[in-house]
Design a protein around this motif. Structure first.
Motif: not given
Length: 218
Positions: A79-82, A91-94, A103-104
């Protein structure tokens, strides 16, 4: 402008709720990380209103400013820290692992149309770059013109003026006393109240699919 419409969830009174969304897509084949990275960067450019970072303005209010750095695609299913340097402040990351793509994204941007359009565009670009022929109908690809309505701010004058369909009066037993609401905001777990509802799964999923997976499904 002092306040940014999409920044309301960043303030202290909302921080008890984690408004980050993580959607897992399972592919039939293992993910090609380099092709996914290039496809994700290309697809993300289609949505300039998502390419923003959090800043404090001179009045100490949160604003979401344009960010030109590319979306991050990392080979890890953690889990990433946006909104941190790990995600290029976006505030988006894959993230991905084996045949999973995660898709985060922050709910700040996605309370209306939803982020499903970005997810569909990314998957379409990735599979197309792999050599698959995928029908682009209903998908916002890099060649889809940007509709000004996608970037429109809330406008009270744009609300429908039609007559209500049915009785819109509020039953007395649905009223929430202000003291109870304040107590809940201060300590969300202090009040436990449940409202059972029953919804056909097929109808719910059909509605959600036709509305970009928007939270308004509920």
């Amino acid at each position: 402008m002092i306040h940014d419409f999409d920044s309301y969830a960043l303030y202290e009174q909302r921080k008890r709720a984690i408004l980050s969304v993580r959607i897992r897509v399972i592919l039939t084949d293992a993910v090609d990380g380099e092709i996914l990275r290039l496809a994700a960067e290309k697809a993300f450019r289609r949505f300039p209103y998502f390419a923003r970072k959090v800043v404090l303005n001179d009045q100490s209010a949160y604003e979401l400013k344009p960010c030109e750095r590319p979306i991050t695609v990392t080979p890890d299913d953690h889990i990433v820290r946006l909104g941190t340097p790990d995600t290029n402040n976006l505030l988006f990351a894959i993230t991905y692992g084996e045949n999973d793509v995660f898709f985060n994204f922050s709910h700040n941007f996605c309370g209306a149309g939803g982020a499903m359009r970005w997810i569909k565009a990314t998957l379409w670009q990735y599979l197309t770059d792999l050599g698959h022929e995928i029908d682009a109908a209903g998908i916002m690809t890099v060649d889809t013109p940007l509709d000004p309505a996608e970037c429109a701010q809330p406008d009270i004058d744009a609300l429908p003026t039609d007559e209500y369909m049915g009785d819109m009066s509020v039953p007395p037993d649905t009223f929430v006393p202000i003291a109870e609401m304040v107590a809940f905001m201060r300590k969300p777990k202090s009040i436990k109240r449940y409202y059972p509802i029953s919804i056909s799964k097929n109808k719910l999923l059909k509605y959600s699919r036709e509305n970009d997976g928007s939270p308004n499904s509920i």
